[in-house]
Design a protein around this motif. Structure first.
Motif, mmCIF file in Angstrom:
data_model
loop_
_atom_site.group_PDB
_atom_site.id
_atom_site.type_symbol
_atom_site.label_atom_id
_atom_site.label_comp_id
_atom_site.label_asym_id
_atom_site.label_seq_id
_atom_site.Cartn_x
_atom_site.Cartn_y
_atom_site.Cartn_z
ATOM 1 N N ASP A 164 0.842 -1.197 0.000
ATOM 2 C CA ASP A 164 0.000 0.000 0.000
ATOM 3 C C ASP A 164 0.886 1.260 0.000
ATOM 4 O OD1 ASP A 164 -2.944 1.074 0.881
ATOM 5 O OD2 ASP A 164 -1.355 2.222 1.854
ATOM 6 N N GLY A 196 -2.450 1.982 6.759
ATOM 7 C CA GLY A 196 -2.788 1.292 5.522
ATOM 8 C C GLY A 196 -4.133 1.795 5.059
ATOM 9 N N HIS A 197 -5.005 0.877 4.688
ATOM 10 C CA HIS A 197 -6.353 1.264 4.300
ATOM 11 C C HIS A 197 -7.366 0.461 5.116
ATOM 12 C CE1 HIS A 197 -5.027 -1.973 1.506
ATOM 13 N NE2 HIS A 197 -6.173 -2.508 1.873
ATOM 14 N N ARG A 280 -4.543 -4.857 5.393
ATOM 15 C CA ARG A 280 -4.632 -3.403 5.305
ATOM 16 C C ARG A 280 -3.374 -2.791 4.681
ATOM 17 N NH1 ARG A 280 -5.754 -4.380 10.400
ATOM 18 N NH2 ARG A 280 -7.161 -2.613 10.682
ATOM 19 N N ASP A 283 -1.667 -3.951 -1.383
ATOM 20 C CA ASP A 283 -2.338 -3.318 -2.527
ATOM 21 C C ASP A 283 -2.423 -4.364 -3.632
ATOM 22 O OD1 ASP A 283 -3.317 -1.753 -4.540
ATOM 23 O OD2 ASP A 283 -1.537 -0.482 -4.723
#
Length: 285
Positions: A164, A196-197, A280, A283
């Motif tokens: 990510d 992260g996401h 998280r 990517d």
């Protein structure tokens, strides 16, 4: 284009072609008569009804059972692994490296043995399959494994994918700030915050805690290192933790030599609060 890039492109093209030519679920191929007995593992029952295990149980280098590749080092299936497609096979940005021996996951005691396969090295060797960036730059790869607390399937699998971008920025800054130890014995106390996401996609507003170590050597047993340097000392100090609670991620160090190894859990009370799932920071494209 350099020779290395040409080789990488040729390999990616061949694997994309191979992936398109095989079904997602390959035909089961029975083991050949007189096949070599398993020398490593198992951890878990070989008759367990687990999809990822069924995907690789009978796979061989000649009969890949839908895998992109199957490797038996020295002809030994018990130390072998399959490379399978993840969610986006056409882009080859989401791959799984799965042992061809029955291994439920990171908690398996036999992974700590001196003669255990170096599965993260096997996964690292697949990073060349990942596609280059938009400007032709080398892919910013990441190798990740989730804890038994929070994983989808109970057959050991290492994600080979991209890191990510937000996580990359936070990791790079931590290295620049000298917050990532190069001393394996200091790994337990070398905690950094990395964003992260979220599950739905947006960037995390607050960082989560990861123990960070900068090593020069990818060809080693990272499960044994995690147990020796983090889990065993925490248990000795009275923490209710085990290998089954841990998650690991390895990526290239962009600020110097070697590799960055991140470990985290939700049991040991690190600050910032840890995680039990590495998704998280991945990517997958």
């Amino acid at each position: 284009m350099t020779t290395t890039n040409r080789i990488g492109f040729a390999r990616r093209f061949a694997l994309i072609t191979a992936a398109a030519a095989v079904p997602v679920m390959g035909l089961v191929v029975a083991p050949t008569a007189g096949a070599q007995a398993t020398e490593f593992g198992p951890c878990g029952n070989v008759h367990d009804n687990v999809d990822l295990w069924k995907d690789v149980r009978y796979a061989t280098p000649k009969h890949k059972d839908g895998a992109i590749d199957v490797v038996f080092p020295g002809g030994d299936k018990s130390r072998g692994y399959a490379v399978r497609q993840g969610h986006h096979p056409a882009q080859l940005t989401d791959l799984l490296v799965i042992p061809t021996a029955r291994e439920t996951g990171i908690e398996c005691d036999n992974l700590l043995e001196a003669n255990a396969p170096h599965y993260f090295k096997d996964a690292f060797e697949q990073a060349s399959i990942l596609p280059p960036g938009n400007q032709g730059q080398a892919p910013d790869w990441a190798l990740g494994i989730n804890s038994a607390d929070n994983r989808g399937q109970d057959q050991l699998h290492i994600h080979v994918t991209l890191l990510d971008p937000t996580a990359r920025a936070d990791i790079d800054q931590a290295v620049k700030n000298h917050k990532v130890t190069k001393d394996e014995k200091a790994w337990k106390t070398s905690v950094i915050g990395v964003r992260g996401h979220t599950e739905k996609g947006p960037i995390e507003t607050s960082p989560r805690g990861y123990r960070a170590w900068n090593t020069d050597n990818i060809d080693q047993n990272f499960f044994a290192a995690l147990n020796t340097q983090i889990v065993a000392p925490l248990k000795k100090a009275g923490a209710d933790v085990g290998m089954n609670n841990e998650t690991l991620l390895i990526t290239k160090n962009h600020q110097g030599p070697g590799f960055i190894v991140l470990a985290s859990d939700e049991k040991s009370g690190m600050t910032p609060f840890g995680v039990n799932n590495i998704e998280r920071l991945l990517d997958k494209g």
